[in-house]
Scaffold this motif. Structure first.
Motif: not given
Length: 229
Positions: A54-77
């Protein structure tokens, strides 16, 4: 999303999809049980975003959020419950974040098996690199290929013919070709080898056209053999 209830919700969702895991997790060191579940639960989230219908936009938004989240893990945030378990490990989280956009492109029907593998190779290699760090194991040369084959197999089980490359000869032939290059004991750390035993068994059952109903004794034997490495 905070608190143990949220974390348990993600772990339980993975357990529901893999109810046979308790039969094989005895081969994982006790101190790695929770980390293993958290990691596989995270990968399941990414698989769901890859295999969205179906609509891929919600999944794409989640992937964008996860990209930011994973990058923050280096600083344990971390902001996600799974991050509370995973981020303390110094793993190549940024490498995984960089590969997340590939999941969007990989949703399109591939022209042939080679393209299907190329579309997810960078992501699979990033997963293998993280697993080596998470489970304190050497990064083996073909560990990424093991992750990739499992992703493609689980994708066709989720989506059926929609996940079959155009020139693959049909769903059954595609699944047989995946099984042919999927050894019974794959490269990678022990949790990956055990996970692959379960996923490979499901693919074999699908090819046979029957339900996946492994005998506990048979599953224990295959898991013990895979766990030996």
């Amino acid at each position: 999303m905070t608190g143990s209830d949220s974390l348990d919700g993600f772990l339980d969702k993975w357990r529901e999809r893999w109810p046979e895991w308790p039969l094989v997790d005895r081969f994982v060191a006790p101190e790695l049980h929770r980390r293993t579940l958290a990691w596989f639960a995270l990968l399941q989230e990414f698989d769901d975003m890859l295999n969205t219908a179906g609509d891929p936009l919600p999944a794409n938004a989640k992937l964008g959020w996860w990209g930011e989240e994973l990058r923050s893990w280096a600083g344990q945030r971390s902001r996600h419950p799974l991050g509370r378990v995973l981020e303390p490990v110094r793993a190549p989280w940024a490498q995984l974040a960089e590969a997340l956009p590939d999941l969007v492109e990989a949703r399109d029907t591939a022209a042939d098996p080679a393209q299907a593998r190329r579309s997810l190779q960078r992501f699979a290699d990033a997963v293998a690199a993280v697993e080596a760090a998470l489970f304190d194991a050497p990064l083996q040369p073909r560990a990424g290929d093991a992750v990739l084959t499992q992703m493609l197999a689980q994708r066709v089980q989720e989506l059926g013919a929609a996940a079959v490359p155009a020139a693959a000869g049909g769903e059954r032939q595609w699944q047989q070709s995946l099984l042919a290059r999927w050894p019974a004991r794959v490269d990678g750390p022990r949790p990956r080898r055990l996970y692959a035993v379960l996923a490979r068994g499901r693919l074999q059952a699908r090819i046979r056209g029957g339900d996946y109903q492994p005998s506990p004794a048979g599953l224990l034997w295959r898991s013990w053999w895979a766990a030996r490495g």
